[in-house]
Write a protein that holds these residues in place. Structure first.
Motif, PDB file in Angstrom:
ATOM      1  N   PHE A   1       0.840  -1.363  -0.092  1.00  0.00           N
ATOM      2  CA  PHE A   1      -0.010  -0.031  -0.110  1.00  0.00           C
ATOM      3  C   PHE A   1       0.773   1.067  -0.120  1.00  0.00           C
ATOM      4  N   THR A   2       2.130   1.184   0.436  1.00  0.00           N
ATOM      5  CA  THR A   2       3.044   2.325   0.591  1.00  0.00           C
ATOM      6  C   THR A   2       3.036   3.405  -0.366  1.00  0.00           C
ATOM      7  N   ASN A   3       3.364   2.971  -1.726  1.00  0.00           N
ATOM      8  CA  ASN A   3       3.447   4.077  -2.829  1.00  0.00           C
ATOM      9  C   ASN A   3       2.061   4.565  -3.226  1.00  0.00           C
ATOM     10  N   LEU A   4       1.100   3.524  -3.125  1.00  0.00           N
ATOM     11  CA  LEU A   4      -0.540   3.964  -3.248  1.00  0.00           C
ATOM     12  C   LEU A   4      -0.941   5.242  -2.638  1.00  0.00           C
ATOM     13  N   LEU A   5      -0.362   5.115  -1.362  1.00  0.00           N
ATOM     14  CA  LEU A   5      -0.837   6.168  -0.258  1.00  0.00           C
ATOM     15  C   LEU A   5       0.200   7.196  -0.226  1.00  0.00           C
ATOM     16  N   ASP A   6       1.301   7.394  -0.955  1.00  0.00           N
ATOM     17  CA  ASP A   6       2.257   8.414  -0.928  1.00  0.00           C
ATOM     18  C   ASP A   6       3.007   8.377   0.312  1.00  0.00           C
ATOM     19  N   LEU A   7       3.500   7.235   0.839  1.00  0.00           N
ATOM     20  CA  LEU A   7       4.246   7.064   2.093  1.00  0.00           C
ATOM     21  C   LEU A   7       5.807   7.240   1.946  1.00  0.00           C
ATOM     22  N   CYS A   8       6.370   7.587   2.548  1.00  0.00           N
ATOM     23  CA  CYS A   8       7.786   7.274   2.806  1.00  0.00           C
ATOM     24  C   CYS A   8       8.152   6.243   3.952  1.00  0.00           C
ATOM     25  N   ALA A   9       9.259   5.419   3.729  1.00  0.00           N
ATOM     26  CA  ALA A   9       9.515   4.288   4.720  1.00  0.00           C
ATOM     27  C   ALA A   9      10.868   4.051   4.855  1.00  0.00           C
ATOM     28  N   VAL A  10      11.292   3.471   5.903  1.00  0.00           N
ATOM     29  CA  VAL A  10      12.497   3.072   6.365  1.00  0.00           C
ATOM     30  C   VAL A  10      12.595   1.722   7.026  1.00  0.00           C
ATOM     31  N   ALA A  11      13.133   0.697   6.398  1.00  0.00           N
ATOM     32  CA  ALA A  11      13.098  -0.744   6.900  1.00  0.00           C
ATOM     33  C   ALA A  11      14.420  -0.776   7.838  1.00  0.00           C
ATOM     34  N   VAL A  12      14.359  -0.975   9.175  1.00  0.00           N
ATOM     35  CA  VAL A  12      15.300  -1.197  10.079  1.00  0.00           C
ATOM     36  C   VAL A  12      15.337  -2.374  10.782  1.00  0.00           C
ATOM     37  N   PRO A  13      16.904  -3.070  10.741  1.00  0.00           N
ATOM     38  CA  PRO A  13      17.069  -4.406  11.301  1.00  0.00           C
ATOM     39  C   PRO A  13      16.832  -4.431  12.911  1.00  0.00           C
ATOM     40  N   GLY A  14      16.563  -5.549  13.231  1.00  0.00           N
ATOM     41  CA  GLY A  14      16.429  -5.838  14.899  1.00  0.00           C
ATOM     42  C   GLY A  14      17.559  -6.666  14.802  1.00  0.00           C
ATOM     43  N   PRO A  15      17.534  -7.130  16.368  1.00  0.00           N
ATOM     44  CA  PRO A  15      18.259  -8.462  16.580  1.00  0.00           C
ATOM     45  C   PRO A  15      18.030  -9.613  15.642  1.00  0.00           C
ATOM     46  N   LEU A  16      18.887 -10.557  15.504  1.00  0.00           N
ATOM     47  CA  LEU A  16      18.860 -11.789  14.918  1.00  0.00           C
ATOM     48  C   LEU A  16      17.609 -12.660  15.549  1.00  0.00           C
ATOM     49  N   ARG A  17      16.714 -13.291  14.836  1.00  0.00           N
ATOM     50  CA  ARG A  17      15.805 -14.175  15.346  1.00  0.00           C
ATOM     51  C   ARG A  17      16.280 -15.411  16.194  1.00  0.00           C
ATOM     52  N   PRO A  18      15.737 -16.209  16.797  1.00  0.00           N
ATOM     53  CA  PRO A  18      16.532 -17.337  17.540  1.00  0.00           C
ATOM     54  C   PRO A  18      17.055 -18.551  16.704  1.00  0.00           C
ATOM     55  N   ASP A  19      16.168 -18.336  15.289  1.00  0.00           N
ATOM     56  CA  ASP A  19      16.723 -19.415  14.273  1.00  0.00           C
ATOM     57  C   ASP A  19      18.060 -18.832  13.497  1.00  0.00           C
ATOM     58  N   GLY A  20      18.380 -17.590  13.917  1.00  0.00           N
ATOM     59  CA  GLY A  20      19.504 -17.011  13.148  1.00  0.00           C
ATOM     60  C   GLY A  20      19.219 -15.941  12.100  1.00  0.00           C
ATOM     61  N   LEU A  21      18.003 -16.190  11.540  1.00  0.00           N
ATOM     62  CA  LEU A  21      17.587 -15.230  10.529  1.00  0.00           C
ATOM     63  C   LEU A  21      17.209 -13.857  10.867  1.00  0.00           C
ATOM     64  N   PRO A  22      17.760 -12.832   9.994  1.00  0.00           N
ATOM     65  CA  PRO A  22      17.292 -11.435  10.094  1.00  0.00           C
ATOM     66  C   PRO A  22      15.767 -11.105  10.044  1.00  0.00           C
ATOM     67  N   ALA A  23      15.552  -9.970  10.871  1.00  0.00           N
ATOM     68  CA  ALA A  23      14.288  -9.574  10.741  1.00  0.00           C
ATOM     69  C   ALA A  23      14.163  -8.016  11.204  1.00  0.00           C
ATOM     70  N   GLY A  24      13.116  -7.401  11.130  1.00  0.00           N
ATOM     71  CA  GLY A  24      12.920  -5.821  11.468  1.00  0.00           C
ATOM     72  C   GLY A  24      11.746  -5.348  11.316  1.00  0.00           C
ATOM     73  N   VAL A  25      11.837  -4.048  11.544  1.00  0.00           N
ATOM     74  CA  VAL A  25      10.498  -3.222  11.239  1.00  0.00           C
ATOM     75  C   VAL A  25      10.635  -2.131  10.320  1.00  0.00           C
ATOM     76  N   THR A  26       9.406  -1.803   9.493  1.00  0.00           N
ATOM     77  CA  THR A  26       9.701  -0.598   8.871  1.00  0.00           C
ATOM     78  C   THR A  26       8.812   0.600   9.376  1.00  0.00           C
ATOM     79  N   LEU A  27       9.290   1.719   9.499  1.00  0.00           N
ATOM     80  CA  LEU A  27       8.672   2.993   9.929  1.00  0.00           C
ATOM     81  C   LEU A  27       8.198   3.611   8.543  1.00  0.00           C
ATOM     82  N   LEU A  28       6.915   4.171   8.745  1.00  0.00           N
ATOM     83  CA  LEU A  28       6.335   4.770   7.281  1.00  0.00           C
ATOM     84  C   LEU A  28       5.720   5.904   7.965  1.00  0.00           C
ATOM     85  N   ALA A  29       5.561   7.085   7.244  1.00  0.00           N
ATOM     86  CA  ALA A  29       5.045   8.171   7.286  1.00  0.00           C
ATOM     87  C   ALA A  29       4.425   8.942   6.139  1.00  0.00           C
TER      88      ALA A  29
END
Length: 606
Positions: free
Chosen positions: A402-430
């Motif tokens: 939905f991000t570009n349809l709603l004319d938002l900007c966004a930054v995907a931010v890493p967090g700590p690795l998951r217990p299985d060793g894979l990376p993940a994170g959250v995206t901040l949108l405004a």
């Protein structure tokens, strides 16, 4: 790339390279020589084309003859470009050999980076025609996540994310129409900055959906992504979708929209769900968490591939679709062919539907400053995606489409690795033009997780330069002091944010004013009056607007309010709200409260 190569890899942060160039401890040619083992060991499926040693040496020698300087802010910084972005003299394939052509000119963003002294290392793999979020739809190979050979890298900007994560380049350009600049960042433990649509020109970029396409930046930190965005950004007359920046700010402690428990969809991935909850705990130290209704955002996301926007993908592919359909990846062919099903009437109906959803969503931005969503709800294995390519790809766009349809900007931010060793994170949108404010918040959040850089052993560089909008030749912004219903979180604050006003600070007036509650005003509003004696200091917020936005804002202010000159407690004089004297004869003097927010809180408690 092996762990031994990782441990011996050089710190390619822009901060470290700039420091070493400035001190004379490093030259561009020395850097390129040191990079050769890293490039040789990098994932070959991440690259479609790499410049050879003579071409890189020539570039290094050209830069060394010029030397570093303020006119070359990215002097000697190595970068890569997604292969749907033109580089003069090199093939642009969009991961389709039958489409390949030799670019006659650099894309505008590439030209700006080269002019700033950056060194292009090569062009990276992608989901064909930037159609996919998985990174498995390319005849040039399937780059896996840098953390697991079995898991997808994310797409469509797969190669760009991988080479940054591996430490082969300092940053890379991607594109983002549905999440292609964010999902691969999450799967490779790096930052993905999806700027406001139109800030980075798309001149010289193979279109996916031209009205929605953004050039994105992958980097090791939000601060370094911001440096690149400021060099590559700016209006371009050759791009009909280009826009002049209108920077907007966020309050010091913003209201952050988070998913309700019943709307947290992770498709059975319990570790992803737990990771999102952990990231929200970190965000709670940076702002106020507020749950919101995600349903209209999900409905907007559905329009991207189930609506006529898919027909925009025919711009680059219609000839192949009609004459050489076998040259297209089977899944890409299926997605793009749907564009033939829509007509002009359906396109207009969808625009009306989108506008209705925008109106439904508008109140969200009156109660929230930004959203914090999972960058991806789960991370699939390559084999699973190959067996079920459409459904699993669709899952990855749940929080991005939905991000570009709603004319938002966004930054995907890493967090700590998951217990299985894979990376993940959250995206901040405004909403559009909050890019700098999001970058600052994203950088703070990233540093709270004590992450390493990508799949290297390097720590994050120090914060470095301030993340502020660069100076422009446009007219200076006008500062405005607001005292009542336009304060952050108040009913009319949206009249500022909708005009891309940016928050400067909260402070007080000089002790030379009285504050009154105006009777019968809807929503409730105060009136401020300057007095020669008996005045008090009143809490205000200072915002700033472009001259055009300021003029539009002032033209809509109803009597008895108006704009005059206010004096702040530091002696600064700026524009602010004042009230006609005749309207205050029956108004309640609320000066002892020291500000409108305290008065409203008192009234609510009574």
């Amino acid at each position: 790339m092996t762990d031994s190569t990782l441990s011996s890899g050089r710190d390619l942060s822009i901060t470290a390279l700039q420091r070493d160039y400035a001190s004379g401890a490093l030259t561009p040619l020395q850097l390129l020589n040191a990079l050769q083992p890293l490039l040789a060991a990098s994932n070959p499926a991440a690259w479609i084309y790499r410049l050879d040693a003579p071409a890189l040496q020539q570039r290094a020698q050209e830069l060394e003859a010029l030397g570093p300087g303020p006119q070359r802010p990215l002097y000697g910084i190595p970068f890569a470009v997604k292969d749907n972005i033109d580089v003069a003299g090199l093939p642009t394939t969009a991961a389709c050999p039958a489409f390949s052509y030799i670019a006659e000119a650099h894309a505008t963003v590439v030209q700006r980076l080269l002019d700033a002294g950056a060194i292009l290392i090569g062009k990276t793999n992608l989901d064909q025609f930037a159609t996919g979020l998985v990174g498995t739809r390319s005849p040039y190979g399937t780059p896996s996540s840098t953390f697991s050979a079995e898991h997808i890298s994310g797409g469509s900007s797969s190669g760009s994310a991988v080479v940054v994560s591996e430490g082969c380049v300092s940053f890379a350009l991607g594109t983002d129409t549905a999440g292609s600049g964010r999902v691969p960042a999450a799967f490779n433990n790096i930052v993905g900055a999806k700027p406001t649509r139109g800030w980075l020109p798309t001149t010289g970029v193979v279109p996916a959906c031209r009205s929605l396409d953004c050039v994105s930046v992958f980097a090791i930190s939000a601060g370094e992504a911001w440096q690149v965005l400021c060099v590559a950004g700016g209006a371009d007359p050759a791009d009909p979708w280009s826009r002049h920046a209108q920077a907007a700010g966020l309050p010091a402690r913003p209201r952050i929209g988070v998913l309700r428990a019943e709307e947290r969809e992770f498709f059975g991935d319990a570790q992803a769900a737990a990771h999102y909850a952990d990231m929200l705990e970190k965000l709670a130290t940076l702002g106020e968490l507020v749950e919101f209704d995600f349903a209209p955002f999900a409905a907007t996301a559905a329009l991207l591939y189930d609506g006529p926007w898919v027909a925009e993908r025919l711009e680059a592919t219609k000839g192949l679709l009609q004459n050489r359909p076998e040259s297209l990846d089977p899944t890409v062919l299926t997605v793009i062919a749907r564009g033939l099903e829509f007509d002009a009437a359906q396109a207009m109906q969808a625009q009306t539907r989108l506008q209705a959803l925008r109106q439904q969503i508008a109140p969200v931005w009156r109660s929230l400053d930004l959203l914090a969503l999972p960058s991806a709800p789960t991370q699939h294995r390559i084999a699973a995606v190959q067996a079920d390519p459409v459904r699993l790809n669709s899952q990855l766009g749940h929080y991005t489409n939905f991000t570009n349809l709603l004319d938002l900007c966004a930054v995907a931010v890493p967090g700590p690795l998951r217990p299985d060793g894979l990376p993940a994170g959250v995206t901040l949108l405004a909403p559009a033009w909050h890019d700098a404010a999001l970058a600052r918040l994203a950088d703070t959040l990233h540093r709270s997780s004590d992450c390493r850089v990508g799949h290297t052993r390097h720590a994050l560089p120090p914060p470095g330069a301030r993340m502020e909008w660069p100076a422009t030749p446009e007219a200076p912004w006008i500062r405005l002091a607001v005292i009542g219903a336009h304060l952050s979180g108040m009913p009319l604050n949206h009249e500022l944010t909708e005009r891309a006003a940016r928050f400067v600070r909260a402070c007080h007036t000089a002790p030379a004013y009285r504050l009154y509650a105006l009777p019968g005003s809807v929503p409730p509003k105060p009136g401020l009056q300057a007095v020669s004696s008996g005045g008090v200091a009143i809490v205000v917020e200072v915002w700033e607007l472009t001259p055009a936005a300021f003029g539009d804002f002032v033209a809509r202010i109803p009597a008895p309010l108006g704009i005059g000159s206010l004096i702040l407690d530091n002696g600064e004089t700026l524009k602010g709200f004042l009230c006609e004297h005749t309207a205050l004869t029956e108004a309640e003097d609320i000066s002892p409260f020291g500000g409108w927010r305290a008065y409203i809180a008192h009234r609510s408690a009574v």
